[in-house]
Design a protein around this motif. Structure first.
Motif, short mmCIF file in Angstrom:
data_model
loop_
_atom_site.label_atom_id
_atom_site.label_comp_id
_atom_site.label_asym_id
_atom_site.label_seq_id
_atom_site.Cartn_x
_atom_site.Cartn_y
_atom_site.Cartn_z
N LEU A 18 0.83 -1.21 0.00
CA LEU A 18 0.00 0.00 0.00
C LEU A 18 0.86 1.26 0.00
O LEU A 18 0.51 2.26 -0.62
N ARG A 19 1.99 1.21 0.69
CA ARG A 19 2.90 2.36 0.68
C ARG A 19 3.50 2.58 -0.70
O ARG A 19 3.69 3.70 -1.13
N LEU A 20 3.80 1.49 -1.39
CA LEU A 20 4.37 1.60 -2.73
C LEU A 20 3.35 2.11 -3.74
O LEU A 20 3.69 2.85 -4.66
N ASN A 21 2.10 1.68 -3.56
CA ASN A 21 1.04 2.09 -4.47
C ASN A 21 -0.27 2.14 -3.71
O ASN A 21 -0.94 1.12 -3.54
N GLY A 22 -0.62 3.32 -3.23
CA GLY A 22 -1.83 3.49 -2.45
C GLY A 22 -3.10 3.20 -3.22
O GLY A 22 -4.16 3.04 -2.63
N ARG A 23 -3.00 3.11 -4.54
CA ARG A 23 -4.18 2.82 -5.36
C ARG A 23 -4.27 1.35 -5.75
O ARG A 23 -5.16 0.96 -6.50
N ALA A 24 -3.35 0.56 -5.27
CA ALA A 24 -3.36 -0.87 -5.61
C ALA A 24 -4.66 -1.51 -5.12
O ALA A 24 -5.13 -1.24 -4.02
N THR A 25 -5.22 -2.37 -5.95
CA THR A 25 -6.42 -3.10 -5.55
C THR A 25 -6.00 -4.28 -4.67
O THR A 25 -4.84 -4.69 -4.67
N ASN A 26 -6.97 -4.81 -3.97
CA ASN A 26 -6.69 -6.00 -3.16
C ASN A 26 -6.18 -7.14 -4.04
O ASN A 26 -5.29 -7.89 -3.64
N GLN A 27 -6.71 -7.24 -5.26
CA GLN A 27 -6.27 -8.29 -6.18
C GLN A 27 -4.81 -8.08 -6.60
O GLN A 27 -4.03 -9.03 -6.65
N SER A 41 -8.13 -8.32 1.72
CA SER A 41 -9.23 -7.48 2.20
C SER A 41 -9.50 -7.70 3.68
O SER A 41 -9.65 -6.74 4.45
N ALA A 42 -9.54 -8.96 4.10
CA ALA A 42 -9.81 -9.29 5.50
C ALA A 42 -8.70 -8.75 6.41
O ALA A 42 -8.98 -8.23 7.49
N ARG A 43 -7.45 -8.89 5.98
CA ARG A 43 -6.34 -8.41 6.81
C ARG A 43 -6.33 -6.89 6.91
O ARG A 43 -6.07 -6.33 7.97
N ILE A 44 -6.62 -6.21 5.80
CA ILE A 44 -6.69 -4.74 5.84
C ILE A 44 -7.81 -4.31 6.78
O ILE A 44 -7.62 -3.43 7.62
N ARG A 45 -8.97 -4.91 6.65
CA ARG A 45 -10.12 -4.58 7.50
C ARG A 45 -9.79 -4.84 8.98
O ARG A 45 -10.09 -4.04 9.85
N ARG A 46 -9.12 -5.97 9.25
CA ARG A 46 -8.75 -6.32 10.63
C ARG A 46 -7.79 -5.27 11.21
O ARG A 46 -7.95 -4.83 12.35
N MET A 47 -6.80 -4.82 10.43
CA MET A 47 -5.87 -3.80 10.92
C MET A 47 -6.57 -2.45 11.11
O MET A 47 -6.30 -1.75 12.08
N GLU A 48 -7.47 -2.12 10.19
CA GLU A 48 -8.23 -0.87 10.34
C GLU A 48 -9.11 -0.92 11.58
O GLU A 48 -9.16 0.05 12.36
#
Length: 159
Positions: A18-27, A41-48
């Motif tokens: 995400l730091r390298l490309n903030g627009r990167a999709t989960n895929q 997606s699940a890991r991002i949601r869990r960290m958020e």
């Protein structure tokens, strides 16, 4: 979320993508890391949800026509510094305002379109804010580092 939440190597790898490309999709992230998009997606949601990650957009001030970057150190007298900082933060030219320790009470980062805007900002706007004892502007002559990914995900597992 429990206090024993920990970030693992896969979480750190997702954050790095995400730091390298903030627009990167989960895929796209999943493809790079050999995961499924659902896992990313699940890991991002869990960290958020645990307040360990927040994805934000950061705009480059120079791309919007702001050609002057300036730090302003402010000494406050006769009014709470937090009140003065809150009032100053309301100006569109101020993109960061901090209460600080030391000689000054407030430190701000300010952007201007051109140097000709400086007298109006300091003399017509900021000087009218009650409680300012002194202002010390310092104009940036070169930007060495402009990054906002300043909260490292440390290997210890706790933040």
């Amino acid at each position: 979320m429990s206090d024993d939440f920990s970030i693992d190597d896969m979480d750190r790898a997702i954050v790095e993508q995400l730091r390298l490309n903030g627009r990167a999709t989960n895929q796209q992230i999943a493809n790079v890391l050999g995961l499924t998009a659902a896992t990313v997606s699940a890991r991002i949601r869990r960290m958020e949800d645990a307040n360990k990650l927040r994805v934000v957009a950061v705009s480059d001030f120079s791309a919007h026509g702001y050609n002057v970057l300036m730090e302003v150190a402010i000494e406050v007298d006769g009014r709470p510094a937090s009140d003065v900082a809150a009032e100053l933060a309301g100006y569109p030219e101020v993109f960061a305002a901090h209460l600080v320790t030391g000689r000054y009470d407030i430190d701000m980062l300010v952007v201007l379109r051109e140097f000709d805007d400086l007298p109006g900002l300091l003399l017509e706007k900021f000087s009218k804010v009650r409680g300012i004892r002194s202002m010390v502007p310092a104009i940036a002559v070169d930007v060495i580092k402009y990054k906002f990914d300043v909260a490292p995900i440390e290997a210890r597992g706790d933040l």
